[in-house]
Scaffold this motif. Structure first.
Motif, PDB file in Angstrom:
ATOM      1  N   PRO A  27      37.832  32.376  52.753  1.00 42.36           N
ATOM      2  CA  PRO A  27      37.023  32.834  53.892  1.00 42.36           C
ATOM      3  C   PRO A  27      35.685  32.111  54.044  1.00 42.36           C
ATOM      4  N   ASN A  28      35.117  31.613  52.936  1.00 45.84           N
ATOM      5  CA  ASN A  28      33.848  30.885  53.054  1.00 45.84           C
ATOM      6  C   ASN A  28      34.051  29.399  53.326  1.00 45.84           C
ATOM      7  N   GLY A  29      35.315  28.957  53.397  1.00 41.97           N
ATOM      8  CA  GLY A  29      35.620  27.572  53.734  1.00 41.97           C
ATOM      9  C   GLY A  29      35.381  26.570  52.628  1.00 41.97           C
ATOM     10  N   LYS A  30      35.061  27.039  51.414  1.00 41.30           N
ATOM     11  CA  LYS A  30      34.711  26.126  50.325  1.00 41.30           C
ATOM     12  C   LYS A  30      35.882  25.789  49.404  1.00 41.30           C
ATOM     13  N   THR A  31      36.943  26.601  49.457  1.00 41.67           N
ATOM     14  CA  THR A  31      38.073  26.426  48.549  1.00 41.67           C
ATOM     15  C   THR A  31      39.373  26.390  49.337  1.00 41.67           C
ATOM     16  N   ILE A  32      40.323  25.596  48.862  1.00 42.32           N
ATOM     17  CA  ILE A  32      41.649  25.518  49.454  1.00 42.32           C
ATOM     18  C   ILE A  32      42.671  25.864  48.374  1.00 42.32           C
ATOM     19  N   ALA A  33      43.597  26.757  48.707  1.00 42.34           N
ATOM     20  CA  ALA A  33      44.695  27.107  47.809  1.00 42.34           C
ATOM     21  C   ALA A  33      45.984  26.531  48.370  1.00 42.34           C
ATOM     22  N   ALA A  34      46.838  26.015  47.486  1.00 43.09           N
ATOM     23  CA  ALA A  34      48.121  25.462  47.916  1.00 43.09           C
ATOM     24  C   ALA A  34      49.239  25.998  47.041  1.00 43.09           C
ATOM     25  N   ALA A  35      50.378  26.296  47.685  1.00 45.34           N
ATOM     26  CA  ALA A  35      51.579  26.761  46.994  1.00 45.34           C
ATOM     27  C   ALA A  35      52.421  25.545  46.629  1.00 45.34           C
ATOM     28  N   SER A  36      52.755  25.419  45.347  1.00 46.91           N
ATOM     29  CA  SER A  36      53.364  24.189  44.851  1.00 46.91           C
ATOM     30  C   SER A  36      54.802  24.385  44.382  1.00 46.91           C
ATOM     31  N   GLY A  37      55.539  23.282  44.421  1.00 52.77           N
ATOM     32  CA  GLY A  37      56.914  23.282  43.944  1.00 52.77           C
ATOM     33  C   GLY A  37      57.038  23.331  42.438  1.00 52.77           C
ATOM     34  N   ASP A  38      55.914  23.218  41.717  1.00 52.79           N
ATOM     35  CA  ASP A  38      55.966  23.311  40.254  1.00 52.79           C
ATOM     36  C   ASP A  38      55.727  24.740  39.771  1.00 52.79           C
ATOM     37  N   ASN A  39      55.936  25.732  40.683  1.00 54.93           N
ATOM     38  CA  ASN A  39      55.836  27.171  40.379  1.00 54.93           C
ATOM     39  C   ASN A  39      54.396  27.658  40.246  1.00 54.93           C
ATOM     40  N   THR A  40      53.430  26.902  40.748  1.00 54.64           N
ATOM     41  CA  THR A  40      52.024  27.264  40.576  1.00 54.64           C
ATOM     42  C   THR A  40      51.277  27.317  41.907  1.00 54.64           C
ATOM     43  N   VAL A  41      50.096  27.951  41.864  1.00 54.71           N
ATOM     44  CA  VAL A  41      49.099  27.865  42.930  1.00 54.71           C
ATOM     45  C   VAL A  41      47.988  26.951  42.445  1.00 54.71           C
ATOM     46  N   LYS A  42      47.590  26.008  43.275  1.00 53.53           N
ATOM     47  CA  LYS A  42      46.489  25.116  42.919  1.00 53.53           C
ATOM     48  C   LYS A  42      45.289  25.400  43.814  1.00 53.53           C
ATOM     49  N   LEU A  43      44.103  25.418  43.203  1.00 55.37           N
ATOM     50  CA  LEU A  43      42.855  25.654  43.921  1.00 55.37           C
ATOM     51  C   LEU A  43      41.983  24.405  43.854  1.00 55.37           C
ATOM     52  N   TRP A  44      41.506  23.956  45.032  1.00 60.30           N
ATOM     53  CA  TRP A  44      40.603  22.808  45.115  1.00 60.30           C
ATOM     54  C   TRP A  44      39.308  23.198  45.808  1.00 60.30           C
ATOM     55  N   LYS A  45      38.241  22.466  45.502  1.00 60.05           N
ATOM     56  CA  LYS A  45      37.111  22.391  46.408  1.00 60.05           C
ATOM     57  C   LYS A  45      37.535  21.543  47.602  1.00 60.05           C
ATOM     58  N   VAL A  46      36.852  21.712  48.736  1.00 60.90           N
ATOM     59  CA  VAL A  46      37.229  20.935  49.922  1.00 60.90           C
ATOM     60  C   VAL A  46      36.949  19.447  49.748  1.00 60.90           C
TER      61      VAL A  46
END
Length: 249
Positions: free
Chosen positions: A165-184
């Motif tokens: 919601p603050n636009g600073k982080t991106i979450a992605a659903a991955s094929g390796d069974n994980t969620v990955k979190l990045w800074k923008v």
């Protein structure tokens, strides 16, 4: 305070965050790949392999079916933060922007035949898309179609993407069974692990304190952003394609 999930069983299910099933929306003729709430919480959009995007009221009433996809399944859908636009991605290798009345505003290439997920930034100026090819990446775009940045993980594909919601982080659903979190800026912050099969959907809660993930293992999992697993929701008979929080959390 609801969560919506989309499934290959052709339905959208609405849940309380405690795991109680509230309602099942039926109307698609093939599996539902993506689902999202409008910012005011009154409308749900769903994307399906039946080549349509459908808009529903939260009581389950079908409001509208968006045209524009004659040959390819629709993979993902998302509202802009002001609720005036909808972005969708399809197997036709495009990202499309619509008015909520169904008017097509823009269509630009996703630079991959396997673009799966799409998310508006909170300010509505940037779109993130998740891809299975093109180096298995998450791409950030201006709404005019200009490519701004490419985020990469560990080589596995990405199926869905969500801005915090603050636009600073991106979450992605991955094929390796994980969620990955990045800074923008592309810095990888954290990897969330507990699912037993590839992930298809991911969403931040409106307050940014929780993440929901949807998987082929037929579950939805709720996490703290620090990676702590809070709850696992079952109930779908097929893999869960997408998940989203209602605007009130």
């Amino acid at each position: 305070k609801m969560i919506a999930s989309a499934s290959g069983d052709k339905t959208v299910k609405l849940w309380r965050v405690d795991g109680t099933l509230l309602k099942t929306l039926s109307g698609h003729s093939r599996g539902v790949n993506g689902v999202t709430f409008s910012p005011d919480g009154k409308t749900i959009a769903s994307a399906s392999s039946d080549k349509t995007v459908k808009l529903w009221s939260v009581d389950g009433t079908l409001l509208k079916t968006l045209p524009g996809y004659s040959s390819k399944e629709v993979i993902a859908v998302n509202f802009s933060s002001d609720g005036k636009m909808i972005a969708s991605v399809s197997r036709d290798n495009t990202v499309k922007l619509w008015r909520v009345d169904g008017t097509l505003l823009k269509s630009f290439p996703g630079y991959s035949p396997w673009v799966h997920g799409v998310s508006f930034s909170p300010d509505g100026k940037t779109i993130a898309s998740a891809s299975e090819t093109e180096n298995n990446s998450v791409k950030l775009w201006r709404t005019d179609g200009t490519l701004l940045k490419t985020l990469t993980g560990n080589g596995s594909w990405f199926w869905d993407v969500s801005y915090s919601p603050n636009g600073k982080t991106i979450a992605a659903a991955s094929g390796d069974n994980t969620v990955k979190l990045w800074k923008v800026d592309g810095t990888l912050l954290k990897t969330l692990t507990d699912h037993s099969q590839p992930l298809r959907g991911v969403s931040f809660s409106p307050d940014g304190k929780m993440i929901a993930s949807a998987s082929d293992d037929k579950t939805v999992k709720l996490w703290k952003v620090d990676g702590t697993l809070l709850k696992t929701l079952g109930g779908h008979s097929e893999g869960v394609s997408d998940v989203t929080f209602s605007p009130d959390g």
